[in-house]
Enzyme design. Structure first.
Site: not given
Length: 255
Positions: A142, A155
């Site tokens: 990501s 995350y």
């Protein structure tokens, strides 16, 4: 290096294929002639997708946090469908984390799935790909792994680990004839992002994300990052002095 996996359809294995990007990618690649092994934890999601593209998509339910199950699944796929030409490791999860609600269990679940799950999957295909000096692996991380952002301490840390991992493995695998690519999406409209209750700049539809991924997989470039606006913004933030970076990220803190 063999280019079988990027130039012509063969056997592909996609994890995290029950919903979102993984599901849409499996659907698209199957229509383009690939034979797809799909994995996720929920069997009904996999069966539903297989029914939409009969004969081309094959369900293999799997919890990627179980190392033994991952190895067994990879072996079964190879035995039933054939040699895995392309492996796309997409399984992952997101929990919002913060200093004011520092829940270690949320961090642990993301580390277990996002990092360890990916490592288990890599371990299941790398030896055979090196042995035959061919194969193609893509790891989904990501853009949040580029820089620390409020609310994404867990995350983002797991995705940063995957970015570092792939940067480290890239030249080593390349020397063994194996192609490794890194997929870094920004905000994509999926069930994972639907639960977000904060602004998501440059949010794109899943079909647009799939177009970026499919085009990128056909190339030889290492990183497939999109959309360009989000990628540019986050990479720029990563490269500015800390005083300026924190001047920006302080505005993201939720009161």
């Amino acid at each position: 290096m063999t280019d079988q996996s990027t130039r012509s359809p063969g056997i592909a294995w996609i994890t995290g294929a029950g919903t979102g990007i993984g599901r849409a990618l499996a659907h698209r690649m199957a229509k383009e002639g690939w034979t797809i092994a799909i994995s996720a934890r929920t069997r009904s999601d996999l069966d539903g997708l297989a029914a939409e593209v009969p004969g081309k998509v094959h369900p293999y339910p799997l919890d990627v946090t179980d190392a033994d199950a991952v190895n067994q699944t990879a072996n079964i796929i190879a035995a039933e469908l054939g040699t895995i030409d392309l492996a796309i490791f997409n399984a992952g999860t997101y929990h919002r984390t913060s200093a004011t609600n520092f829940d270690v269990s949320k961090f642990a679940s993301m580390v277990e799935l996002n990092i360890m799950g990916t490592l288990h999957c890599l371990s299941s295909v790398i030896p055979t790909m090196i042995a035959r000096r061919g194969g193609h692996i893509a790891v989904v991380a990501s853009v949040s792994g580029y820089v620390g952002l409020p609310g994404a301490s867990g995350y983002g840390a797991t995705k940063a680990a995957l970015i570092n991992l792939c940067e480290s493995l890239k030249p080593e695998l390349e020397a063994e004839g194996v192609q490794l690519q890194l997929i870094n999406p920004g905000f994509v409209k999926t069930p994972l992002t639907d639960k977000n209750d904060f602004p998501m700049p440059f949010l794109i539809e899943v079909d647009d994300a799939i177009e970026h991924i499919v085009t990128g997989l056909q190339s030889t470039r290492f990183e497939i990052a999109f959309p360009w606006q989000m990628t540019l913004a986050i990479k720029s933030l990563r490269n500015v002095p800390h005083w300026l970076k924190f001047a920006v990220t302080r505005r993201m803190v939720r009161r």
